[in-house]
Design an enzyme around this catalytic site. Sequence first.
Site, short mmCIF file in Angstrom:
data_model
loop_
_atom_site.label_atom_id
_atom_site.label_comp_id
_atom_site.label_asym_id
_atom_site.label_seq_id
_atom_site.Cartn_x
_atom_site.Cartn_y
_atom_site.Cartn_z
N GLY A 267 62.27 0.63 132.05
CA GLY A 267 62.64 0.50 133.46
C GLY A 267 61.45 0.21 134.36
O GLY A 267 61.48 -0.71 135.17
N ALA A 268 60.41 1.01 134.22
CA ALA A 268 59.26 0.87 135.11
C ALA A 268 58.13 1.74 134.59
O ALA A 268 58.34 2.54 133.68
CB ALA A 268 59.63 1.32 136.52
N MET A 269 56.96 1.58 135.20
CA MET A 269 55.80 2.35 134.74
C MET A 269 54.96 2.79 135.94
O MET A 269 54.64 2.00 136.80
CB MET A 269 54.97 1.49 133.77
CG MET A 269 53.72 2.16 133.27
SD MET A 269 54.09 3.66 132.28
CE MET A 269 52.67 4.67 132.70
N ASN A 271 51.86 3.50 136.60
CA ASN A 271 50.42 3.30 136.69
C ASN A 271 49.89 3.68 138.07
O ASN A 271 50.48 3.33 139.08
CB ASN A 271 50.08 1.83 136.45
CG ASN A 271 50.84 1.25 135.29
OD1 ASN A 271 50.74 1.74 134.19
ND2 ASN A 271 51.64 0.23 135.57
N GLU A 304 59.24 6.82 139.78
CA GLU A 304 57.84 6.39 139.55
C GLU A 304 56.94 6.93 140.66
O GLU A 304 55.81 7.34 140.40
CB GLU A 304 57.74 4.87 139.47
CG GLU A 304 58.66 4.21 138.43
CD GLU A 304 58.64 4.84 137.05
OE1 GLU A 304 57.59 5.36 136.64
OE2 GLU A 304 59.70 4.81 136.38
N HIS A 307 56.06 10.53 140.04
CA HIS A 307 55.07 10.71 138.97
C HIS A 307 53.64 10.82 139.52
O HIS A 307 52.76 11.35 138.86
CB HIS A 307 55.10 9.52 138.01
CG HIS A 307 55.99 9.70 136.82
ND1 HIS A 307 56.03 10.87 136.08
CD2 HIS A 307 56.86 8.85 136.21
CE1 HIS A 307 56.89 10.72 135.08
NE2 HIS A 307 57.42 9.51 135.13
N1 B3K Z 1 56.48 6.57 131.84
C1 B3K Z 1 57.22 5.37 131.69
C2 B3K Z 1 57.77 5.17 130.32
C3 B3K Z 1 56.80 4.66 129.34
C4 B3K Z 1 57.47 4.33 128.03
C5 B3K Z 1 56.48 3.97 126.98
N2 B3K Z 1 57.14 3.53 125.76
C6 B3K Z 1 58.31 5.24 132.68
C7 B3K Z 1 58.83 6.50 133.26
O1 B3K Z 1 59.36 7.36 132.61
O2 B3K Z 1 58.65 6.70 134.44
ZN ZN Z 2 59.03 8.89 134.02
#
Ligand code: B3K
Ligand code: ZN
Length: 875
Positions: A267-269, A271, A304, A307
């Site tokens: 879905g998204a990341m 970073n 996101e 996070h």
């Molecule tokens: N942290 C990422 C997911 C990464 C998946 C790697 N295979 C998105 C999320 O859960 O917000």
């Molecule tokens: Zn997540």
Amino acid sequence: MNISGSKATVIRRGDYQAPSYQVSEIALDVRLDPDNTEVHTRLQLHRIAPEPVAELHLDGESLELLGLQRDGQALAESAYRLTEGGLLLLNPPEAFILESRVRIHPRANTALSGLYHAGGQFLTQCEAEGFRRITYYLDRPDCLARFTVTLHAPQDSCPVLLANGNCMATGVEEGGWHWARWEDPYPKPAYLFAMVAGDLAVVRDRYRTASGREVALEIYVAERDTGACAQAMDSLKHAMRWDEEVYGREYDLNRYMIVATDSFNMGAMENKGLNIFNAKYVLASPETATDSDYQGIESVIAHEYFHNWTGNRVTLRDWFQLSLKEGLTVFRDQEFSADQNSRGVQRIGDVRRLRAAQFPEDAGPLAHPVRPDAYSEINNFYTATVYEKGAELVRMMHTLLGNVPFRKGMDLYFERHDGHAVTIEDFIAAMEDANQRDLSGFRRWYGQAGTPVVRATGSYDPARHSYTLTLHQETPATPGQPVKEAVPIPVRMALLNTQGQRVPLEVVGGASETVLLLEQSEQSWNFANLPGPVIPSLLRGFSAPVRLQDSLDDDAHGFLARHDDDPFNRWESMQDLAVKALLAAVADSSVAPLPITLRNAVAATLADRQVDPAFCAELLTLPGEDYIGEQMPVVAVEAIHRARDGMMRAIGRHFAKEWTGLYHDLAAAYQRDGLSIGRRRLRNLALAYLIAGEGNSREGAILHARQQYIQADNMTDRLAAFQLLAQHRHHDAEDVILDFYQRWHEYPLVIDKWFAIQAAAPYPKTLRQVEHLLVHPAFDWRVPNRVRAVLGAFAANPTVFHAADGSGYTFFAEQIRRLDDINPQTAARLATPLSRWQRYDAPRQQAMVTALKILAGKPGLSRDLAEVIQRSHPE
Ligand code: B3K
Ligand code: ZN
């Protein structure tokens, strides 16, 4: 050994060792070229282990090493060794600077992990272990370092150069190239690193934090999509405000960037400061996106963003702790969405998802604890258990502690661990210490797989005016965990009198709702001095992720379906009535009748003008075929389909007048508010029931659907009509399918829906149709959204995937085999439905196991897919 004939390396939680070295600074210099990108890395390393070590391992994968220097000198060959997983530095000094030069190949990187080139852009995905595909590094979440990155690229193809943090300098260089240097002031693990380069337009906005700082908000998309970012931008601002108001957390950089791409594995990341998103969770306009797409954007943007504190500022010690950030962040995004929309409807949707994905996972061979004990490919553990069940565990602690104490616990968690890499244990300890509470039972929840079954029995004693409730819990065995312990289960409950009102409960000082804590395998409670007979409303709001067997009869469920003031429980009672009738129909292979209790409950719901249309639509939506199958010892594929179809028809026919009325009354010009969304949903449900019915109303409804398809002023209505027309046998289905493609072929996200709806049609001929779709000019094996649209929808199509002759499995295995060479992560994830073979009859079991074996025998099988196959069929 396993059926794939190999033994993959297994990483175990108990083997964790702190790193012997830390990196204080990392500077990357990257010359971007689709075919040959050069990465120059400068690491400042120092030992943190008390004693010198013989070797220091740096992770590296698919890297072509061009040069290595230590403290400015070429490194002697005797001072290092290249290994399968990276680089060993032998007898490293206490502190030193390591410089490496490597070459990588972004265009050939179809796995979409590390640096890749897709759709004309350079993008990265480093979680979980993608950074090691960019350079040699301590690619583990407990290694936090300050990152600087300088990107170089041709100015014409890549006018935009982005990375985490702040842009410090830019410049031009020879040959039409330019460069930009970015610095992230916050030390971070490599999985949060990102860089992007390409020809992107930007949509800008601003946000003022509670303390008055200005943050620049930037969404990077293709030029033609700049008009489709409003929902994403609004959601971002709402999420930023919400995190300030509810958790007192502000954003910490001057700039928050989001980049949208069509080529993304999930879905998204999150970073740091530079989120990369699947375009599906960024782009929306009323013409191209449905109401649920809009809601998806709201929740993923928020997820996101959240996070930044739960994941980035406080990060993970190791990947076994994944739920520490994911479960907690899902809980936060669910609560955010509940505050933005209707809380009751939100909870129903969350539970629906949990039951559709996590319960089956927990009941099959891929079952694992929220904090797993072992893995061979961590990407296989981004599961419904880690995310959704993880969120439920946080929610239970929230339920037990209450709002204010929970917030105190969160404050202490941030205060103690900001800037650190920590464990689930640390989270529980913060909750305990902030509130002087013992939550030790939750450690068992994190460590134990399987869904507890809670059995409730109760009786009213008319002589004593008292009600006794007994709750019993038991968790079925799961692979590797034959014996289960009792876990703390908060059961929110109330007692309703015969008018449907909650009665005061003496034991809790006259309150009419309470939370019972079931901690032992069996406990009883007595409620005295009641005004008269009562009906219990248990597990209100789905207060724990368990299967409740409430031993109430149909009359009681019918009563709760009409009167329970807890929206979740009212919905649940309706579902229970429907499931019971459907199971009875399956058992005698008949078409489901419409039992009187269910019919009355439907009638009452349809007549209730008070009820919010979105909630009403939830109440009137029948449980899905998978969920019905979940309630059976062996999934009766065709009988379930027939029974559910039959019940749709019966409800459609019996209430044809009401559905027709609703369909006409709810027509309205497009608006985006919650009420309008609910009205659209209910109206399209009415249309679905009318089409399922028979006779004149069906013919009329098909005409309405055709008209709606042509005239709709929004994608929700157009797609609902399209789906009904495309998935029902009638003469012009093919024209409609063609027309839809022609209208939308320039919109990849809409075309994904076009593919998915065809792959989900419940007819035997769908298999042939899917074969055609895979060779359609718009199909692309390298684009995960497209592959999921076809193969994901296919595997979720009960009667076609599980066709009795096994054709669905064979076909599916062949496609997964092909995909594994291109994108192992997506292949492994898509393959998981095959793990459920034990749930089917013997011929299907055999065919599914054969499909697994076909996959196991694939030359060059990826570690990702090998692990899924091995765990699915361990012998
Ligand atoms: N942290 C990422 C997911 C990464 C998946 C790697 N295979 C998105 C999320 O859960 O917000
Ligand atoms: Zn997540």
